[in-house]
Scaffold this active site. Structure first.
Site, PDB file in Angstrom:
ATOM      1  N   ARG A 105       0.830  -1.204   0.000  1.00  0.00           N
ATOM      2  CA  ARG A 105       0.000   0.000   0.000  1.00  0.00           C
ATOM      3  C   ARG A 105       0.869   1.260   0.000  1.00  0.00           C
ATOM      4  NH1 ARG A 105      -2.997  -3.593   3.389  1.00  0.00           N
ATOM      5  NH2 ARG A 105      -5.143  -3.934   2.679  1.00  0.00           N
ATOM      6  N   ASN A 137      -5.920   4.068  -0.847  1.00  0.00           N
ATOM      7  CA  ASN A 137      -4.723   3.586  -0.159  1.00  0.00           C
ATOM      8  C   ASN A 137      -3.447   4.262  -0.660  1.00  0.00           C
ATOM      9  OD1 ASN A 137      -5.424   1.744   1.870  1.00  0.00           O
ATOM     10  ND2 ASN A 137      -6.030   0.228   0.331  1.00  0.00           N
ATOM     11  N   HIS A 192      -3.532   0.856   8.677  1.00  0.00           N
ATOM     12  CA  HIS A 192      -4.360  -0.049   7.869  1.00  0.00           C
ATOM     13  C   HIS A 192      -3.399  -0.786   6.962  1.00  0.00           C
ATOM     14  CE1 HIS A 192      -7.272  -1.714   5.148  1.00  0.00           C
ATOM     15  NE2 HIS A 192      -6.872  -0.977   4.137  1.00  0.00           N
ATOM     16  N   THR A 247     -10.454  -5.692  -4.277  1.00  0.00           N
ATOM     17  CA  THR A 247     -11.430  -5.877  -3.200  1.00  0.00           C
ATOM     18  C   THR A 247     -12.500  -4.806  -3.372  1.00  0.00           C
ATOM     19  OG1 THR A 247     -10.480  -4.349  -1.591  1.00  0.00           O
ATOM     20  CG2 THR A 247      -9.576  -6.575  -1.622  1.00  0.00           C
TER      21      THR A 247
END
EC number: 1.1.1.27
Length: 331
Positions: A105, A137, A192, A247
Site C-alpha cells: 500500500r 490507499n 491499515h 477488493t
C-alpha cells in the site's frame, strides 16, 4: 396544452431545498461503486453525487444506478464537474491508482498524492463544511495529505482506517468460535495494512476476556495459534486481490457503516484514522486508527485504549514508518 399540463396543475413555484444529508463518492472504480451501492441500499441520503475523470465509465455507472430509481429513495447525480457535489455533508474519496497484485500500500503513495492535489481543492470549493472520508490507499498517509491540502480541522478529515481490518478480525474470531461477529468484540488499531496492531488484551465475548481464559493468546507460545487470525486479516486483502483482482464489497459496506454513524449522529465508536500526535507515545504528525466517536460534526472524541507496552511499541513503529514516507512527499 401538453400532456403534463393536462395531468398536473401547478400550485406554487418550488423553493430549492438543499439536502441536509447529501453524500458524494469520488471515484467510480470497484470500491467507489461498492460504497455507492451500500450507501444507497442503507437509505442514508436524499442525494448521492458521483464524480470521476473517466467520463464514459461515470456516465454508465450513474445511468445504471438511476435505472434502479424506482427501488430507491435517493436522487442520484453524476458529473466530472465538481459543482455536482455542492453542499455535501460527507464526501467519500475512493479515487486513486489501484494496488497491483503484490504491491504494498505504501508503494502507491506519490501516485495518489498527485491525484489528491486535483480532487481535494475541488471538494473544498463546493462543500467547505463537509466531512471528508478518505478510503484510497495507503489510507493513513492519504488522510494526512487530504487534511493538509483541505485546510480542514482534524475532526472533519477521517480515514476509513482499520474499520475493515477490525471487521475482518471479528469475522474470523466468529468463525473460530461459531458466533456472529457482532458478539465478538475485538479491535485492530494502528496502520491499515501490513503493520496493523491487534489488541488481544481487549478481545472479549459478552464481557469475558479471551486472554483471561488463554493468557498466551496472540503470542508465539499459544498452542491454539490465535496469532494466525491476525495474519489472515493482513493477508485477506492480498488473497482477495489474487483471486478476483481487487477488493470491493467489504470495504464498500465498511464505508457505508461509517457514513451511517456520521449522518445519523449515532456517536458510535469506530477504529478510524485520525491525527494521533501525542497519543500512545507518537510524536509526529501522523494519522493512524484508534477507536473514535463519529457523529454529525465528524470525529468528536477519541477513546483512550489501554494498550500493552508491546502493542504501544508497534503503534509507534507504524508511526515512524508512515512519517518516514510522509516527510518525503511533495505536497
Amino acid at each position: 396544452m401538453s400532456t403534463k399540463e393536462k395531468l398536473i396543475s401547478h400550485v406554487m413555484k418550488e423553493e430549492p431545498v438543499g439536502s441536509r444529508n447529501k453524500v458524494t463518492v469520488v471515484g467510480v472504480g470497484m470500491v467507489g461503486m461498492a460504497s455507492a451501492v451500500s450507501i444507497l441500499l442503507k437509505d442514508l441520503c436524499d442525494e448521492l453525487a458521483m464524480v470521476d475523470v473517466m467520463e464514459d465509465k461515470l456516465k454508465g455507472e450513474v445511468m445504471d444506478l438511476q435505472h434502479g430509481s424506482l427501488f430507491l429513495k435517493t436522487k442520484i447525480v453524476g458529473d466530472k464537474d465538481y459543482s455536482v457535489t455542492a453542499n455535501s455533508k460527507v464526501v467519500v474519496v475512493t479515487a486513486g491508482a489501484r494496488q497491483q497484485e503484490g504491491e504494498s500500500r505504501l508503494n502507491l503513495v506519490q501516485r495518489n498524492v498527485n491525484i489528491f492535489k486535483f480532487i481535494i481543492p475541488n471538494i473544498v470549493k463546493y462543500s467547505p463544511n463537509c466531512i471528508l472520508m478518505v478510503v484510497s490507499n495507503p489510507v493513513d498517509i492519504l488522510t494526512y495529505v487530504a487534511w493538509k491540502l483541505s485546510g480542514f480541522p482534524r475532526h472533519r478529515v477521517i480515514g476509513s482506517g482499520t474499520n475493515l481490518d477490525s471487521a475482518r478480525f471479528r469475522h474470523l474470531i466468529g468463525e473460530k468460535l461459531h458466533l456472529h461477529p457482532s458478539s465478538c468484540h475485538a479491535w485492530i488499531v494502528g496502520e491499515h495494512g501490513d503493520s496493523s496492531v491487534p489488541v488481544w488484551s481487549g478481545v472479549n465475548v459478552a464481557g469475558v476476556s479471551l486472554q483471561g481464559l488463554n493468557p498466551q493468546m496472540g503470542t508465539e507460545g499459544d498452542g491454539e495459534n490465535w496469532k494466525a487470525i491476525h495474519k489472515e486479516v493482513v493477508d485477506g486483502a492480498y488473497e482477495v486481490i489474487k483471486l478476483k483482482g481487487y477488493t470491493s464489497w467489504a470495504i464498500g459496506m465498511s464505508v457505508a457503516d461509517l457514513v451511517e454513524s456520521i449522518i445519523k449522529n449515532m456517536h458510535k465508536v469506530h477504529p478510524v484514522s485520525t491525527l494521533v500526535q501525542g497519543m500512545h507515545g507518537v510524536k509526529d504528525e501522523v494519522f493512524l486508527s484508534v477507536p473514535c466517536v463519529l457523529g454529525n460534526s465528524g470525529l468528536t472524541d477519541v477513546i483512550h485504549m489501554t494498550l500493552k507496552a508491546e502493542e504501544e511499541k508497534q503503534v509507534q513503529k507504524s508511526a515512524e514508518t508512515l512519517w518516514g514516507v510522509q516527510k518525503e512527499l511533495i505536497l
